[in-house]
Enzyme design. Structure first.
Site, PDB file in Angstrom:
ATOM      1  N   GLU A  47     -21.232 -32.837 -26.528  1.00 15.57           N
ATOM      2  CA  GLU A  47     -23.003 -32.479 -25.515  1.00 15.57           C
ATOM      3  C   GLU A  47     -22.832 -34.149 -24.503  1.00 15.57           C
ATOM      4  OE1 GLU A  47     -25.977 -33.570 -29.048  1.00 15.57           O
ATOM      5  OE2 GLU A  47     -26.752 -34.158 -27.588  1.00 15.57           O
ATOM      6  N   ASP A  49     -27.595 -28.380 -39.668  1.00 17.05           N
ATOM      7  CA  ASP A  49     -27.118 -29.951 -39.199  1.00 17.05           C
ATOM      8  C   ASP A  49     -27.145 -30.664 -40.129  1.00 17.05           C
ATOM      9  OD1 ASP A  49     -25.487 -30.093 -37.066  1.00 17.05           O
ATOM     10  OD2 ASP A  49     -27.966 -30.990 -36.161  1.00 17.05           O
TER      11      ASP A  49
HETATM   12  O1  KIV Z   1     -29.911 -31.185 -33.887  1.00 21.47           O
HETATM   13  C1  KIV Z   1     -29.206 -31.093 -32.892  1.00 21.47           C
HETATM   14  O2  KIV Z   1     -30.204 -29.991 -31.633  1.00 21.47           O
HETATM   15  C2  KIV Z   1     -28.448 -30.782 -32.324  1.00 21.47           C
HETATM   16  C3  KIV Z   1     -27.873 -30.468 -30.442  1.00 21.47           C
HETATM   17  C4  KIV Z   1     -28.517 -31.142 -29.905  1.00 21.47           C
HETATM   18  C5  KIV Z   1     -26.883 -29.624 -30.560  1.00 21.47           C
HETATM   19  O3  KIV Z   1     -27.231 -31.084 -32.264  1.00 21.47           O
END
Ligand code: KIV
Length: 285
Positions: A182, A83
């Protein structure tokens, strides 16, 4: 050899559902891969489930790099998506490319994920042009929780549904290889899934997405008193762990643990010799 975006695209083309889950450390990564998940997400949800914050906003790029290094170290097959944290891709296209590059180069990720639709499409395009696969993320985007006014289902009004359709088109057009939906109202998530060529990965967006992603802790019930409505709790691991730890504390207090079963003895003659040394030492006093 790790799975690649081509494998994920093949799964979508074959109509094979794509299961994904988050992983943050050696345990969750090992267990997630062993369960057969083709993709693991080092999500900025670690800000909440690992770091104890009430949102994902305090997570820094260095944190995701650190956790991605761990997850890649203990896995062999799963594709690792890292991320991009809040404010690591909003300032400029240059900042976005450099942040994504660090997740690949220093973290060892195979792809990155960033939140937003039309607004971040230029950043997606720029990162993809640098040769880095991008997973987009639209609908509820937790990094914009203050702007969205809470963690709520998206796309239930005409204007917001139309915006989500535009966002979906924009991220695909920019080159994303998949898109997380989401908390998107389920009929709209189905519409987006049918409209796009790239796979949709749902979380709280109903059963029609091409894949699903869930947070490790939510699936396992690791927080006994909290679980989002969209997650199915497959086990009450939190309660089981709590009970085991309480039992351990009580056993130590009551001297039931450890016993000689968990200890190592010594040969009698060696012990006798050591005892005799002790006796000699005292004799010198
Ligand atoms: O940070 C995370 O775990 C996410 C998921 C919930 C898609 O972005």
């Amino acid at each position: 050899m790790r799975l690649t975006i081509r494998d994920i695209q093949k799964m979508k083309a074959a109509g094979e559902p794509i299961p994904m889950l988050t992983a943050y450390d050696a345990t969750s990564a090992y267990l997630g891969e062993a369960a057969g998940a083709p993709m693991l997400l080092v999500g900025d949800s670690l800000g909440m489930v690992i770091q104890g914050h009430d949102s994902t906003l305090p997570v820094r790029l260095e944190h995701i790099i650190y956790h991605t290094q761990i997850v890649t170290r203990v896995t062999q097959r799963a594709m690792i998506v890292a991320d991009m944290p809040f404010m690591t891709y909003h300032a400029s296209l240059e900042q976005a490319t450099i942040s994504a590059g660090r997740l690949i180069q220093e973290g060892g990720a195979n792809a990155v994920k960033l939140e937003g639709g039309e607004f971040v499409a230029p950043a997606i395009r720029q990162i993809v042009q640098a040769g880095i696969p991008v997973m987009a993320h639209i609908g509820l985007t937790p990094q914009s929780v203050y702007q969205l006014g809470g963690f709520r289902v998206q796309g239930r009004e005409v204007a917001s549904a139309r915006q989500l359709l535009r966002d979906a088109d924009a991220v695909q057009e920019a080159g994303a290889f998949a898109v997380v939906l989401e908390l998107v109202a389920a009929p709209l998530a189905q519409m987006i899934t049918e409209r796009l060529d790239i796979p949709t990965i749902g979380i709280g967006s109903g059963p029609h997405c091409a894949g699903q992603v869930q947070v490790f802790h939510d699936l396992l019930g690791l927080f006994p008193t909290f679980g989002p409505r969209h997650a199915r709790r497959y086990t009450d691991a939190g309660a089981a762990i709590q009970s085991a730890l309480t039992q351990y504390v009580e056993d130590v207090k009551a001297r039931r643990f450890p016993t000689m079963e968990q200890a190592t003895g010594m040969k009698d003659d060696i012990l006798a010799a050591i005892r005799a040394d002790g006796a000699d030492d005292h004799a010198d006093d």
